[in-house]
Design a protein around this motif. Structure first.
Motif, PDB file in Angstrom:
ATOM      1  N   ALA A  39     -15.543   8.658  -3.537  1.00 34.83           N
ATOM      2  CA  ALA A  39     -16.042   9.305  -2.317  1.00 34.83           C
ATOM      3  C   ALA A  39     -16.331   8.277  -1.227  1.00 34.83           C
ATOM      4  CB  ALA A  39     -17.291  10.127  -2.625  1.00 34.83           C
ATOM      5  N   ALA A  40     -16.971   7.180  -1.626  1.00 35.32           N
ATOM      6  CA  ALA A  40     -17.278   6.129  -0.645  1.00 35.32           C
ATOM      7  C   ALA A  40     -16.004   5.474  -0.130  1.00 35.32           C
ATOM      8  CB  ALA A  40     -18.204   5.091  -1.274  1.00 35.32           C
ATOM      9  N   LEU A  41     -15.029   5.278  -1.018  1.00 37.72           N
ATOM     10  CA  LEU A  41     -13.769   4.664  -0.583  1.00 37.72           C
ATOM     11  C   LEU A  41     -13.016   5.595   0.355  1.00 37.72           C
ATOM     12  CD1 LEU A  41     -11.843   2.283  -0.761  1.00 37.72           C
ATOM     13  CD2 LEU A  41     -10.782   3.365  -2.757  1.00 37.72           C
ATOM     14  N   ARG A  42     -13.086   6.899   0.104  1.00 35.64           N
ATOM     15  CA  ARG A  42     -12.433   7.864   1.001  1.00 35.64           C
ATOM     16  C   ARG A  42     -13.025   7.766   2.404  1.00 35.64           C
ATOM     17  NH1 ARG A  42     -13.539  11.905  -1.801  1.00 35.64           N
ATOM     18  NH2 ARG A  42     -11.702  11.778  -3.153  1.00 35.64           N
ATOM     19  N   ALA A  43     -14.351   7.658   2.495  1.00 35.36           N
ATOM     20  CA  ALA A  43     -15.005   7.510   3.803  1.00 35.36           C
ATOM     21  C   ALA A  43     -14.628   6.181   4.450  1.00 35.36           C
ATOM     22  CB  ALA A  43     -16.519   7.623   3.635  1.00 35.36           C
TER      23      ALA A  43
ATOM     24  N   GLU B 201      -2.042   9.483   7.398  1.00 33.78           N
ATOM     25  CA  GLU B 201      -3.119   8.583   7.827  1.00 33.78           C
ATOM     26  C   GLU B 201      -3.724   7.843   6.634  1.00 33.78           C
ATOM     27  OE1 GLU B 201      -4.971  10.789  11.763  1.00 33.78           O
ATOM     28  OE2 GLU B 201      -5.488  11.537   9.782  1.00 33.78           O
ATOM     29  N   LEU B 202      -3.838   8.551   5.506  1.00 30.86           N
ATOM     30  CA  LEU B 202      -4.373   7.910   4.308  1.00 30.86           C
ATOM     31  C   LEU B 202      -3.479   6.753   3.867  1.00 30.86           C
ATOM     32  CD1 LEU B 202      -6.334   7.761   1.922  1.00 30.86           C
ATOM     33  CD2 LEU B 202      -4.946   9.523   0.790  1.00 30.86           C
ATOM     34  N   LEU B 203      -2.161   6.961   3.857  1.00 27.55           N
ATOM     35  CA  LEU B 203      -1.245   5.895   3.454  1.00 27.55           C
ATOM     36  C   LEU B 203      -1.287   4.733   4.444  1.00 27.55           C
ATOM     37  CD1 LEU B 203       1.786   8.028   2.212  1.00 27.55           C
ATOM     38  CD2 LEU B 203       0.112   6.787   0.816  1.00 27.55           C
ATOM     39  N   ASP B 204      -1.414   5.035   5.736  1.00 27.25           N
ATOM     40  CA  ASP B 204      -1.569   3.961   6.729  1.00 27.25           C
ATOM     41  C   ASP B 204      -2.839   3.150   6.450  1.00 27.25           C
ATOM     42  OD1 ASP B 204       0.739   4.520   8.145  1.00 27.25           O
ATOM     43  OD2 ASP B 204      -0.259   5.784   9.620  1.00 27.25           O
ATOM     44  N   SER B 205      -3.926   3.850   6.098  1.00 26.09           N
ATOM     45  CA  SER B 205      -5.184   3.161   5.828  1.00 26.09           C
ATOM     46  C   SER B 205      -5.099   2.318   4.564  1.00 26.09           C
ATOM     47  CB  SER B 205      -6.327   4.180   5.692  1.00 26.09           C
ATOM     48  OG  SER B 205      -6.531   4.863   6.911  1.00 26.09           O
ATOM     49  N   VAL B 206      -4.383   2.825   3.562  1.00 21.40           N
ATOM     50  CA  VAL B 206      -4.180   2.048   2.333  1.00 21.40           C
ATOM     51  C   VAL B 206      -3.449   0.747   2.655  1.00 21.40           C
ATOM     52  CG1 VAL B 206      -2.936   1.997   0.134  1.00 21.40           C
ATOM     53  CG2 VAL B 206      -4.268   4.020   0.777  1.00 21.40           C
ATOM     54  N   GLN B 207      -2.410   0.844   3.501  1.00 19.67           N
ATOM     55  CA  GLN B 207      -1.673  -0.362   3.874  1.00 19.67           C
ATOM     56  C   GLN B 207      -2.574  -1.339   4.622  1.00 19.67           C
ATOM     57  OE1 GLN B 207       2.198   0.375   5.394  1.00 19.67           O
ATOM     58  NE2 GLN B 207       2.666  -1.768   5.670  1.00 19.67           N
ATOM     59  N   GLU B 208      -3.402  -0.827   5.507  1.00 16.87           N
ATOM     60  CA  GLU B 208      -4.327  -1.692   6.250  1.00 16.87           C
ATOM     61  C   GLU B 208      -5.325  -2.358   5.296  1.00 16.87           C
ATOM     62  OE1 GLU B 208      -5.561  -3.250  10.017  1.00 16.87           O
ATOM     63  OE2 GLU B 208      -3.810  -2.048   9.437  1.00 16.87           O
ATOM     64  N   LEU B 209      -5.826  -1.592   4.339  1.00 17.42           N
ATOM     65  CA  LEU B 209      -6.766  -2.139   3.358  1.00 17.42           C
ATOM     66  C   LEU B 209      -6.124  -3.269   2.558  1.00 17.42           C
ATOM     67  CD1 LEU B 209      -9.339  -2.063   1.561  1.00 17.42           C
ATOM     68  CD2 LEU B 209      -8.229  -0.222   0.259  1.00 17.42           C
ATOM     69  N   LEU B 210      -4.897  -3.039   2.074  1.00 18.08           N
ATOM     70  CA  LEU B 210      -4.239  -4.024   1.225  1.00 18.08           C
ATOM     71  C   LEU B 210      -3.737  -5.230   2.015  1.00 18.08           C
ATOM     72  CD1 LEU B 210      -2.268  -1.633  -1.140  1.00 18.08           C
ATOM     73  CD2 LEU B 210      -4.420  -2.821  -1.590  1.00 18.08           C
ATOM     74  N   ASP B 211      -3.662  -5.109   3.328  1.00 15.37           N
ATOM     75  CA  ASP B 211      -3.337  -6.265   4.155  1.00 15.37           C
ATOM     76  C   ASP B 211      -4.563  -7.147   4.408  1.00 15.37           C
ATOM     77  OD1 ASP B 211      -0.646  -5.786   4.338  1.00 15.37           O
ATOM     78  OD2 ASP B 211      -0.742  -4.774   6.269  1.00 15.37           O
ATOM     79  N   HIS B 212      -5.736  -6.693   3.918  1.00 18.16           N
ATOM     80  CA  HIS B 212      -6.963  -7.480   4.070  1.00 18.16           C
ATOM     81  C   HIS B 212      -7.579  -7.882   2.732  1.00 18.16           C
ATOM     82  CE1 HIS B 212      -6.757  -5.934   8.186  1.00 18.16           C
ATOM     83  NE2 HIS B 212      -7.631  -6.857   8.524  1.00 18.16           N
TER      84      HIS B 212
ATOM     85  N   THR C 188      -8.546   8.725  -5.165  1.00 16.37           N
ATOM     86  CA  THR C 188      -8.480   9.220  -3.787  1.00 16.37           C
ATOM     87  C   THR C 188      -7.083   9.728  -3.461  1.00 16.37           C
ATOM     88  OG1 THR C 188     -10.208   7.651  -3.103  1.00 16.37           O
ATOM     89  CG2 THR C 188      -8.820   8.574  -1.368  1.00 16.37           C
ATOM     90  N   LEU C 189      -6.055   8.995  -3.879  1.00 20.94           N
ATOM     91  CA  LEU C 189      -4.675   9.420  -3.644  1.00 20.94           C
ATOM     92  C   LEU C 189      -4.348  10.685  -4.425  1.00 20.94           C
ATOM     93  CD1 LEU C 189      -3.051   5.875  -3.854  1.00 20.94           C
ATOM     94  CD2 LEU C 189      -3.142   7.313  -1.797  1.00 20.94           C
ATOM     95  N   ALA C 190      -4.907  10.824  -5.635  1.00 24.20           N
ATOM     96  CA  ALA C 190      -4.642  12.012  -6.442  1.00 24.20           C
ATOM     97  C   ALA C 190      -5.200  13.267  -5.787  1.00 24.20           C
ATOM     98  CB  ALA C 190      -5.240  11.834  -7.837  1.00 24.20           C
TER      99      ALA C 190
END
Length: 331
Positions: free
Chosen positions: A210-214, A233-244, A258-260
């Motif tokens: 839940a916290a990761l989704r937020a 948007e979720l997949l874009d955010s995942v890419q941004e997260l993994l780029d950091h 979260t993806l499920a």
């Protein structure tokens, strides 16, 4: 040769001497979202740029390199281009497709001891399709390593390399028209001062779903009231997260859960990613593109994310099945 030179020079719609935004160039995620907003339902393809401003390479290119570039971009005597886009990843025939819910349970079981741990920084190999109105699309491969230091400063190293063809010259467009550089050539090495941002994606990601989704919602839409994300948007955010960040076992388990819970991600079967690693593939169809998420079948860690065109666009010379971009993350 002058006609070919003119064609090559026009291949970059954003020349190095052109005006930039006062706060610096947009990253490739922001450019893609801006283009989608401007294009409306057309969903016209975007000329992708590298995530951060790079040094301008190519001023010292020799006539031999230029001649090789023309051959690569425009075709040699046989008329076949020497630098080709990677083919879309192929799902193994008759392979077992594991539902995301089951993958989330596997990831949770693998994270019981909390190892490996979360690490700030990333190591990613990427391929992006460079497009313009005047030139043929070209694929630009690079490897990026971001390492953080004890004083919260960090270093970003960008290298031109393509593991599919070790030793071959690599195509790049560091602020200039596309041109070839040596495999392994350092495109930029940038040292950044200490940063203590407490906003995503700089902030430490949580390991509760839940916290990761937020957290991901705030990454996509900074500020209060981010709301529910679409799957794109979720997949874009995942890419941004993994780029950091390089996620640990617990963060990866929370991410898979979260993806499920997202809508539209369908299990596709087993694939071998571009670094030779086995993975489970999940696809999501958006207007004009298909996105494929690749997860480690044992731990649920994200291995890669691929975006492929699903329809032709003659304006940019792209066809259905061309890979728009691909990222492969490593520990």
């Amino acid at each position: 040769m002058p006609d070919e030179l003119d064609l090559l020079c026009r291949a970059n719609p954003v020349p190095a001497h052109g005006p930039y935004f006062g706060d610096g160039p947009l990253d490739h995620h922001a450019e893609r979202r801006l283009e989608l907003l401007l294009a409306g339902d057309e969903r016209r393809p975007v000329r992708l740029r590298t995530p951060r401003a790079r040094l301008w390479w190519g001023l010292a290119a020799t006539a031999v390199v230029l001649a090789t570039t023309f051959t690569a971009l425009l075709g040699g005597p046989s008329g076949q281009p020497a630098v080709a886009a990677p083919r879309p990843l192929a799902v193994r025939a008759q392979s077992t497709a594991v539902p995301l819910d089951r993958m989330a349970r596997l990831a949770a079981a693998a994270a019981t001891d909390g190892s490996p741990g979360l690490r700030k920084g990333t190591h990613v190999q990427s391929w992006s399709l460079g497009m313009s109105d005047d030139g043929p699309p070209v694929t630009l491969p690079e490897e990026r390593v971001v390492r953080w230091h004890a004083d919260d400063s960090h270093t970003e190293l960008v290298v031109a390399t393509d593991p599919r063809h070790p030793g071959r010259p690599v195509l790049t467009d560091e602020g200039a028209a596309p041109h070839l550089v040596a495999d392994g050539q350092v495109l930029s090495r940038t040292d950044y001062p200490p940063s203590w941002s407490d906003a995503p994606p700089e902030a430490r990601p949580p390991h509760e779903p839940a916290a990761l989704r937020a957290y991901l919602a705030e990454t996509a839409r900074p500020g209060p009231g981010a709301g529910t994300l679409t799957t794109s948007e979720l997949l874009d955010s995942v890419q941004e997260l993994l780029d950091h960040w390089t996620l640990g076992a617990r963060e990866s388990a929370a991410l898979v859960r979260t993806l499920a819970d997202a809508k539209g991600l369908r299990p596709a079967g087993q694939v071998t990613d571009r670094l030779g690693r086995p993975g489970q593939a999940y696809t999501y169809d958006a207007p004009g593109v298909r996105r494929m998420l690749i997860l480690d079948p044992r731990t649920g860690a994200v291995l890669g994310l691929e975006t492929t065109f699903t329809r032709d666009d003659p304006r940019y010379g792209v066809k259905a099945g061309d890979v728009m971009d691909y990222s492969a993350w490593m520990r």
